[in-house]
Design a protein around this motif. Structure first.
Motif, mmCIF file in Angstrom:
data_model
loop_
_atom_site.group_PDB
_atom_site.id
_atom_site.type_symbol
_atom_site.label_atom_id
_atom_site.label_comp_id
_atom_site.label_asym_id
_atom_site.label_seq_id
_atom_site.Cartn_x
_atom_site.Cartn_y
_atom_site.Cartn_z
ATOM 1 N N PRO A 63 -0.019 8.550 0.216
ATOM 2 C CA PRO A 63 1.012 7.539 0.477
ATOM 3 C C PRO A 63 0.497 6.262 1.126
ATOM 4 C CG PRO A 63 1.868 9.705 0.982
ATOM 5 C CD PRO A 63 0.412 9.891 0.676
ATOM 6 N N GLN A 64 -0.468 6.380 2.034
ATOM 7 C CA GLN A 64 -0.966 5.169 2.693
ATOM 8 C C GLN A 64 -1.662 4.244 1.705
ATOM 9 O OE1 GLN A 64 -0.161 4.463 5.978
ATOM 10 N NE2 GLN A 64 -0.792 2.429 5.273
ATOM 11 N N ASP A 65 -2.296 4.818 0.673
ATOM 12 C CA ASP A 65 -2.909 3.981 -0.358
ATOM 13 C C ASP A 65 -1.836 3.154 -1.069
ATOM 14 O OD1 ASP A 65 -5.442 5.122 0.158
ATOM 15 O OD2 ASP A 65 -4.984 6.809 -1.173
ATOM 16 N N LEU A 66 -0.710 3.790 -1.391
ATOM 17 C CA LEU A 66 0.406 3.066 -2.012
ATOM 18 C C LEU A 66 0.951 2.008 -1.058
ATOM 19 C CD1 LEU A 66 2.603 2.597 -4.152
ATOM 20 C CD2 LEU A 66 3.882 4.500 -3.125
ATOM 21 N N ALA A 67 1.146 2.392 0.205
ATOM 22 C CA ALA A 67 1.679 1.450 1.189
ATOM 23 C C ALA A 67 0.760 0.245 1.355
ATOM 24 C CB ALA A 67 1.881 2.158 2.533
ATOM 25 N N ASP A 68 -0.549 0.471 1.368
ATOM 26 C CA ASP A 68 -1.506 -0.636 1.492
ATOM 27 C C ASP A 68 -1.430 -1.553 0.276
ATOM 28 O OD1 ASP A 68 -2.327 0.385 3.914
ATOM 29 O OD2 ASP A 68 -4.126 1.356 3.109
ATOM 30 N N HIS A 69 -1.257 -0.966 -0.901
ATOM 31 C CA HIS A 69 -1.127 -1.763 -2.126
ATOM 32 C C HIS A 69 0.134 -2.628 -2.067
ATOM 33 C CE1 HIS A 69 -0.747 -2.851 -6.340
ATOM 34 N NE2 HIS A 69 0.414 -2.237 -6.393
ATOM 35 N N VAL A 70 1.249 -2.058 -1.625
ATOM 36 C CA VAL A 70 2.496 -2.808 -1.516
ATOM 37 C C VAL A 70 2.335 -3.942 -0.499
ATOM 38 C CG1 VAL A 70 4.924 -2.687 -0.829
ATOM 39 C CG2 VAL A 70 3.924 -0.854 -2.230
ATOM 40 N N ALA A 71 1.710 -3.648 0.634
ATOM 41 C CA ALA A 71 1.527 -4.660 1.676
ATOM 42 C C ALA A 71 0.667 -5.817 1.170
ATOM 43 C CB ALA A 71 0.900 -4.023 2.909
#
Length: 250
Positions: free
Chosen positions: A143-151
């Protein structure tokens, strides 16, 4: 150049507001007195956007969040008086589309958010089919990989809650304040849900179920539908378009 009535009819034909149960009126909210040579698009009909449209010599404004909402105080005082005064004094038309602008399958907020984030739509869910789900152009291990991509993509910090080790394969999203769609997203069998805001109950649900909740900002998630629709209209009807983004940390 086109007249406002023709533009309004074209917007209604494209976005089909009659199909939605919404929180306020969709379509022409304030009638001006100008033919449309320049259409400004933005997220919210704030005073700052109206003033920027006046400075650009715009003839009409298209927004996602208009001036009028169900249950609000109907008196024209204070901030409402000032916004209306500016629009009427300069003869600017105001068009606003809320849920219809979220839902359009190609130009709406959710479809455009998918384009920006690299998500491929595979289905829809939730009340009035406003939620989208699908897979990404790339694989996010956690999930943090996705969150970093969104950010990185949206240019703002995000909140991510859930099982930090759960692989992310299927993603759901619904722009704006769609935290209430989280349970419907989970029922669709996704590993992560992206929306603008998170409320207190969703943090517990994310921790207990393991489904990641990624909150990326209400404004940030809804910057793309209005300019996409406005540009479509400009290209097809022969007037100019300019998107003006009034920064909002919410």
């Amino acid at each position: 150049m086109t007249d406002a009535k023709t533009l309004g009819q074209a917007l209604d034909a494209l976005l089909q507001p009659e199909k939605f149960r919404d929180y306020g009126p969709n379509g022409l909210q304030v009638e001006g007195d100008r033919d449309v040579k320049l259409l400004v698009s933005g997220v919210t009909a704030s005073r700052a956007l109206i003033e920027a449209a006046i400075a650009a010599d715009a003839d009409a404004i298209l927004v996602h969040h208009g001036l009028f909402w169900r249950g609000q105080d109907g008196r024209v005082t204070g901030w409402m008086r000032e916004r209306l005064r500016l629009l009427l004094a300069h003869g600017i038309h105001l068009f606003a589309y809320h849920l219809p602008l979220d839902a359009h399958p190609e130009l709406g907020n959710n479809a455009q958010l998918a384009r920006v984030l690299g998500l491929q739509v595979q289905g829809r869910f939730g009340e009035q089919d406003l939620g989208f789900w699908g897979v990404g152009d790339q694989v996010w291990g956690q999930p943090q990989d996705l969150a970093d991509h969104v950010a990185r993509t949206l240019g703002r910090q995000v909140t991510c809650v859930g099982d930090p080790l759960r692989p992310v394969r299927r993603v759901a999203w619904c722009s704006g304040g769609a935290q209430g769609y989280f349970e419907a997203a989970m029922a669709a069998g996704v590993d992560a849900f992206i929306t603008g805001e998170i409320s207190e109950p969703q943090a517990h649900l994310a921790r207990e179920t393991g489904v990641a909740f990624v909150a990326c900002g209400h404004h940030a998630s809804e910057r793309y539908g209005a300019p996409a629709v406005a540009e479509h209209m400009a290209q097809s009807m022969g007037f100019a378009h300019r998107f003006i983004d009034i920064d909002n940390p919410a």
